[in-house]
Design a protein around this motif. Structure first.
Motif, PDB file in Angstrom:
ATOM      1  N   MET A   1       5.825   9.268 -44.403  1.00 17.13           N
ATOM      2  CA  MET A   1       6.631   9.061 -43.190  1.00 17.13           C
ATOM      3  C   MET A   1       7.313  10.382 -42.826  1.00 17.13           C
ATOM      4  O   MET A   1       8.048  10.938 -43.609  1.00 17.13           O
ATOM      5  N   SER A   2       7.022  10.885 -41.665  1.00 18.49           N
ATOM      6  CA  SER A   2       7.615  12.159 -41.284  1.00 18.49           C
ATOM      7  C   SER A   2       8.973  11.921 -40.643  1.00 18.49           C
ATOM      8  O   SER A   2       9.213  10.877 -40.064  1.00 18.49           O
ATOM      9  N   ALA A   3       9.842  12.905 -40.707  1.00 14.60           N
ATOM     10  CA  ALA A   3      11.161  12.787 -40.116  1.00 14.60           C
ATOM     11  C   ALA A   3      11.067  12.876 -38.603  1.00 14.60           C
ATOM     12  O   ALA A   3      11.913  12.385 -37.891  1.00 14.60           O
ATOM     13  N   ARG A   4      10.019  13.522 -38.112  1.00 11.18           N
ATOM     14  CA  ARG A   4       9.910  13.733 -36.666  1.00 11.18           C
ATOM     15  C   ARG A   4       9.608  12.434 -35.927  1.00 11.18           C
ATOM     16  O   ARG A   4      10.017  12.268 -34.790  1.00 11.18           O
ATOM     17  N   ARG A   5       8.879  11.575 -36.561  1.00 15.19           N
ATOM     18  CA  ARG A   5       8.475  10.360 -35.868  1.00 15.19           C
ATOM     19  C   ARG A   5       9.173   9.165 -36.501  1.00 15.19           C
ATOM     20  O   ARG A   5       8.800   8.733 -37.585  1.00 15.19           O
ATOM     21  N   PRO A   6      10.205   8.635 -35.818  1.00 10.36           N
ATOM     22  CA  PRO A   6      10.897   7.496 -36.424  1.00 10.36           C
ATOM     23  C   PRO A   6       9.965   6.298 -36.560  1.00 10.36           C
ATOM     24  O   PRO A   6       9.016   6.153 -35.791  1.00 10.36           O
ATOM     25  N   GLN A   7      10.277   5.468 -37.540  1.00  5.70           N
ATOM     26  CA  GLN A   7       9.413   4.324 -37.805  1.00  5.70           C
ATOM     27  C   GLN A   7       9.486   3.308 -36.668  1.00  5.70           C
ATOM     28  O   GLN A   7      10.517   3.175 -36.007  1.00  5.70           O
ATOM     29  N   ARG A   8       8.376   2.618 -36.467  1.00  3.28           N
ATOM     30  CA  ARG A   8       8.377   1.520 -35.484  1.00  3.28           C
ATOM     31  C   ARG A   8       9.255   0.398 -36.001  1.00  3.28           C
ATOM     32  O   ARG A   8       9.224   0.089 -37.169  1.00  3.28           O
ATOM     33  N   HIS A   9      10.011  -0.224 -35.111  1.00  2.60           N
ATOM     34  CA  HIS A   9      10.653  -1.454 -35.548  1.00  2.60           C
ATOM     35  C   HIS A   9       9.946  -2.642 -34.906  1.00  2.60           C
ATOM     36  O   HIS A   9       9.203  -2.489 -33.937  1.00  2.60           O
ATOM     37  N   SER A  10      10.199  -3.823 -35.465  1.00  4.34           N
ATOM     38  CA  SER A  10       9.472  -4.995 -34.971  1.00  4.34           C
ATOM     39  C   SER A  10      10.010  -5.401 -33.598  1.00  4.34           C
ATOM     40  O   SER A  10      11.087  -4.977 -33.181  1.00  4.34           O
ATOM     41  N   ALA A  11       9.226  -6.247 -32.908  1.00  2.90           N
ATOM     42  CA  ALA A  11       9.619  -6.698 -31.573  1.00  2.90           C
ATOM     43  C   ALA A  11      10.988  -7.366 -31.603  1.00  2.90           C
ATOM     44  O   ALA A  11      11.787  -7.216 -30.678  1.00  2.90           O
ATOM     45  N   TRP A  12      11.274  -8.092 -32.705  1.00  2.00           N
ATOM     46  CA  TRP A  12      12.554  -8.806 -32.767  1.00  2.00           C
ATOM     47  C   TRP A  12      13.727  -7.838 -32.799  1.00  2.00           C
ATOM     48  O   TRP A  12      14.755  -8.083 -32.184  1.00  2.00           O
ATOM     49  N   VAL A  13      13.511  -6.717 -33.513  1.00  2.00           N
ATOM     50  CA  VAL A  13      14.584  -5.709 -33.563  1.00  2.00           C
ATOM     51  C   VAL A  13      14.761  -5.084 -32.184  1.00  2.00           C
ATOM     52  O   VAL A  13      15.875  -4.926 -31.687  1.00  2.00           O
ATOM     53  N   THR A  14      13.638  -4.762 -31.541  1.00  2.00           N
ATOM     54  CA  THR A  14      13.705  -4.161 -30.203  1.00  2.00           C
ATOM     55  C   THR A  14      14.415  -5.087 -29.219  1.00  2.00           C
ATOM     56  O   THR A  14      15.179  -4.648 -28.373  1.00  2.00           O
ATOM     57  N   LEU A  15      14.137  -6.385 -29.367  1.00  2.00           N
ATOM     58  CA  LEU A  15      14.633  -7.331 -28.362  1.00  2.00           C
ATOM     59  C   LEU A  15      15.974  -7.967 -28.725  1.00  2.00           C
ATOM     60  O   LEU A  15      16.508  -8.750 -27.931  1.00  2.00           O
ATOM     61  N   ALA A  16      16.509  -7.660 -29.893  1.00  3.04           N
ATOM     62  CA  ALA A  16      17.731  -8.357 -30.333  1.00  3.04           C
ATOM     63  C   ALA A  16      18.862  -8.216 -29.309  1.00  3.04           C
ATOM     64  O   ALA A  16      19.418  -9.219 -28.842  1.00  3.04           O
ATOM     65  N   ILE A  17      19.192  -6.985 -28.956  1.00  3.51           N
ATOM     66  CA  ILE A  17      20.303  -6.784 -28.007  1.00  3.51           C
ATOM     67  C   ILE A  17      19.952  -7.320 -26.617  1.00  3.51           C
ATOM     68  O   ILE A  17      20.732  -8.063 -26.025  1.00  3.51           O
ATOM     69  N   PRO A  18      18.747  -7.006 -26.082  1.00  6.15           N
ATOM     70  CA  PRO A  18      18.402  -7.568 -24.770  1.00  6.15           C
ATOM     71  C   PRO A  18      18.479  -9.096 -24.727  1.00  6.15           C
ATOM     72  O   PRO A  18      18.989  -9.656 -23.749  1.00  6.15           O
ATOM     73  N   LEU A  19      18.007  -9.761 -25.787  1.00  7.22           N
ATOM     74  CA  LEU A  19      18.042 -11.230 -25.766  1.00  7.22           C
ATOM     75  C   LEU A  19      19.480 -11.734 -25.830  1.00  7.22           C
ATOM     76  O   LEU A  19      19.844 -12.712 -25.163  1.00  7.22           O
ATOM     77  N   ALA A  20      20.321 -11.052 -26.626  1.00  9.72           N
ATOM     78  CA  ALA A  20      21.720 -11.459 -26.712  1.00  9.72           C
ATOM     79  C   ALA A  20      22.396 -11.302 -25.345  1.00  9.72           C
ATOM     80  O   ALA A  20      23.135 -12.187 -24.898  1.00  9.72           O
TER      81      ALA A  20
END
Lengths: 61, 377
Positions: free
Chosen positions: A1-20
């Motif tokens: 895992m390189s420092a330059r490219r942050p890891q993908r997070h799951s759809a639920w993580v991406t959508l947590a704040i928008p859904l709230a």
């Protein structure tokens, strides 16, 4: 895992704040219909929080 | 835990949906957002443009004239016309009477009078055809009548599709970014993508609700016609073959009967025989709930126009209730001035989402990619 490219997070993580925010907005929209006074105040909060979130992101360095 | 990412093929398909639904509706949505902004405050602006003259000062508890007497005065002002509607102001002792040569006359042939219920005095009418009326007309049907209205309704549906497809695309796009990322150090296109994403995703529920309730509102005419055919036609069956009735019965009697049939409610308006909100043979007294929770919902009570007898209490079916609730949810006029201000800010943010979307389509993004591809080859 390189420092330059942050890891993908799951759809639920991406959508947590928008859904709230969406749930809060919907609750605010409905609360305003149910009554006056406290219900209206809740509506202002429900609809106002997304605005506050936008303002915060804009002002962040 | 394995994470199933959305496939490139389906990203392309959703991007196609997002691009085309947005492209078709953006110009109209921009018009709706711009005209809608002042309309949020139409009550305040109207009151400010032409102040409503105060009613004659009379002692508290001055008796009210009968509705029949007030109706007679309104009809005397326009001899030969028939009454279409009589409505009640909620904040002052005033009734508003609409008359026209025929029950199905066009709106332009109708006359609208407001009368003081204590004195019977005809109140000065606010001037019509002002800037707010023009904006409202542009916003509802672009001066094109029902076809214009239904067209804007279709644009509302496309807008909803654009929002949903935008949310789907948001997920893979933001997979490596934190919520609210605004990469200010990047080139303009990236900055505008980030702004578009942040504003679009935070306002999505509001935009979806206002868009879809707007679409529902464009169906008001056809849905009301359907309700009339669906529910009122059955009540008119006993009168088959008879000529449409003129209201011969007392309006006070009709309102009294309606209130007795549905205690705890208050009259909002009376629809006379032959108009869109009544049958050819009834007076329809529309009652509204007396609490904030029930005041948006209407219950019509039908009174035989000739005999004055109670014909039916006809609660509104679900589709009429949906229509009634769509109005406040679209207008944002049900939570005081703070709600209107929030509505206006959300409207402004939606304008930014639309405009940035348009910019991203027009901006020369492809060129850079093409150049890169060229170098690679």
């Amino acid at each position: 895992m390189s420092a330059r490219r942050p890891q993908r997070h799951s759809a639920w993580v991406t959508l947590a704040i928008p859904l709230a925010l969406a749930a809060l907005t919907l609750a605010g929209l409905i609360a305003g219909l149910l009554g006056d006074g406290l219900y209206d105040a809740f509506a202002w909060i429900g609809l106002g929080v997304p605005l506050a979130v936008v303002a915060r992101c804009w002002m962040r360095k | 835990m394995p994470r199933k990412a959305i496939s490139t093929g389906s990203i392309r398909a959703w991007a196609f949906v997002h691009k085309w639904t947005s492209l078709v509706c953006t110009a109209f949505l921009l018009m709706l957002c711009v005209t809608g902004l002042p309309l949020i405050f139409h009550e305040e602006i109207d009151g400010w443009l032409h102040e409503r003259p105060p009613l004659t000062a009379l002692p508290e508890g001055t008796p009210l004239l009968s509705l029949d007497a007030l109706l007679a005065r309104a009809l005397a002002a326009h001899p030969g016309e028939v009454p279409l509607y009589l409505s009640f102001d909620t904040d002052r002792p005033v009734v508003n009477v609409t008359t026209a040569p025929q029950p199905d006359s066009a709106g332009s042939a109708m006359h609208f009078l407001s009368l003081d219920r204590r004195t019977g005095e005809i109140l000065p009418a606010p001037p019509a055809g002002g800037i707010m009326d023009l904006l409202l007309q542009l916003h509802t049907d672009m001066f094109l009548g029902l076809p214009g209205m239904l067209f804007l309704g279709a644009m509302g549906l496309l807008f909803a599709l654009a929002i949903v497809s935008g949310v789907v695309l948001y997920v893979p796009f933001m997979a490596r970014l934190p919520f609210g990322a605004l990469r200010r150090e990047k080139r303009a296109r990236v900055r505008w993508v980030d702004t578009h994403n942040l504003l679009g995703i935070t306002t999505l529920m509001w935009a979806l609700v206002v868009g879809l309730t707007g679409t529902i509102n464009t169906l008001a005419g056809p849905v009301t016609d359907y309700w009339k055919a669906d529910r009122l036609a059955a009540l008119s069956a006993p009168y088959a073959g008879e000529r449409p009735a003129r209201a011969e019965t007392s309006v006070d009697g009709a309102v009294g009967l309606a209130l007795a049939a549905a205690p705890g409610m208050r009259p909002q308006f009376v629809a006379f025989p032959g108009v869109a909100y009544s049958s050819n043979h009834h007076l329809a007294v529309f009652l509204q709930g007396a609490t904030p929770r029930t005041e948006k919902l209407l219950t019509p009570v039908l009174i035989d126009a000739r005999t004055g007898r109670l014909a039916a209490v006809a609660p509104m079916p679900w589709y009429m209730q949906a229509l009634l609730l769509s109005q406040p949810l679209h207008f944002g006029d049900y939570g005081g001035l703070p709600m209107k201000l929030i509505w206006a800010l959300l409207d402004l943010l939606t304008i930014v989402v639309l405009a940035s979307g348009l910019y991203l389509w027009l901006a020369p993004a492809g060129r850079r990619n093409a150049r890169r591809k060229g170098k690679a080859a």
